[in-house]
Scaffold this active site. Structure first.
Site, PDB file in Angstrom:
ATOM      1  CB  CYS A 110      -1.994  -7.024   3.037  1.00 52.65           C
ATOM      2  SG  CYS A 110      -0.641  -7.327   1.893  1.00 52.65           S
ATOM      3  CG  HIS A 152       1.220  -2.463   4.508  1.00 54.12           C
ATOM      4  ND1 HIS A 152       0.239  -3.161   5.166  1.00 54.12           N
ATOM      5  CD2 HIS A 152       1.389  -3.105   3.314  1.00 54.12           C
ATOM      6  CE1 HIS A 152      -0.155  -4.182   4.424  1.00 54.12           C
ATOM      7  NE2 HIS A 152       0.521  -4.161   3.288  1.00 54.12           N
ATOM      8  CD  GLU A 153       2.425  -1.119   0.174  1.00 54.64           C
ATOM      9  OE1 GLU A 153       2.969  -2.142  -0.298  1.00 54.64           O
ATOM     10  OE2 GLU A 153       1.206  -1.065   0.413  1.00 54.64           O
ATOM     11  CG  HIS A 156       4.664  -5.921   1.127  1.00 56.77           C
ATOM     12  ND1 HIS A 156       4.221  -7.217   1.289  1.00 56.77           N
ATOM     13  CD2 HIS A 156       3.565  -5.144   1.197  1.00 56.77           C
ATOM     14  CE1 HIS A 156       2.901  -7.216   1.436  1.00 56.77           C
ATOM     15  NE2 HIS A 156       2.474  -5.969   1.396  1.00 56.77           N
TER      16      HIS A 156
HETATM   17 ZN    ZN Z   1       0.509  -5.406   1.654  1.00 52.92          ZN
END
Ligand code: ZN
Length: 206
Positions: A110, A152-153, A156
């Site tokens: 990341c 993954h995004e 966030h």
């Molecule tokens: Zn990330």
């Protein structure tokens, strides 16, 4: 404009991001944010970036993967990771749901946890509902590495980092990832590092 990418420990990475409301996507602020996130992702370089990573608690993410990001990665390695071209994509207020039950495990890093990686399990394929950069509703099915990127995004945007999902014993510097782990199948890595070892019984007995 290339923006600073905030690092783990910044509270903005732990706050759930706010969805954009109708009419907000067209504003100069949001359009400039998207353009800057794109430039920042290319400059990093990375294959995805979420607004909280540049200090904005908004549900916006950008992603793109292709030959320029795969760099010197061998075709065999690309195939193993199931990396496939993903054109530049903007997603606003994304909702991600799994397609099927298949789970795949690979090392993941990341831009907000610079220099480290860990083994993370993700859905192999997902369906995404979102708005695009014009506010139009879009739906897309992603599989392989692009599916990992969007998971993954999206994490966030929920205030989560991959370290919340990784097997903590797999945490490694990127230098040691290349030196010891990258070329080995994830199942073998798990075996070697004692993945899933439960340390709590020992602590609880104190
Ligand atoms: Zn990330």
């Amino acid at each position: 404009m290339i923006l600073d990418i905030v690092q783990a420990g910044d509270p903005v990475l732990r706050r759930p991001a706010r969805p954009l409301v109708a009419g907000e996507i067209d504003t100069p602020f949001v359009q400039e944010l998207i353009a800057s996130m794109r430039q920042t992702m290319y400059a990093a370089p990375g294959v995805g970036l979420a607004a909280p990573q540049v200090g904005e608690g908004l549900q916006v993410l950008v992603m793109e993967d292709g030959p320029q990001s795969m760099g010197t990665m061998s075709p065999a390695r690309c195939q193993e990771l199931d990396r496939r071209p993903l054109p530049f994509t903007v997603l606003v207020n994304p909702v991600v749901e799994p397609i099927g039950d298949d789970v795949v495990e690979f090392f993941e890093g990341c831009l907000s946890v610079t220099g480290y990686s860990g083994l993370v399990r993700r859905w192999r394929a997902v369906r995404v509902h979102a708005l695009d950069h014009t506010g139009r509703a879009v739906e897309m099915d992603l599989a392989g590495w692009p599916a990992r990127i969007v998971q993954h995004e999206s994490d966030h945007l929920a205030g989560a980092l991959y370290v919340d999902r990784m097997d903590p014993r797999s945490y490694t510097t990127n230098a040691n990832l290349g030196r010891f782990w990258k070329a080995r199948p994830p199942a073998e890595v798990r075996e070697t590092i004692g993945a899933g070892t439960d340390l709590w019984p020992a602590l609880r007995s104190r």
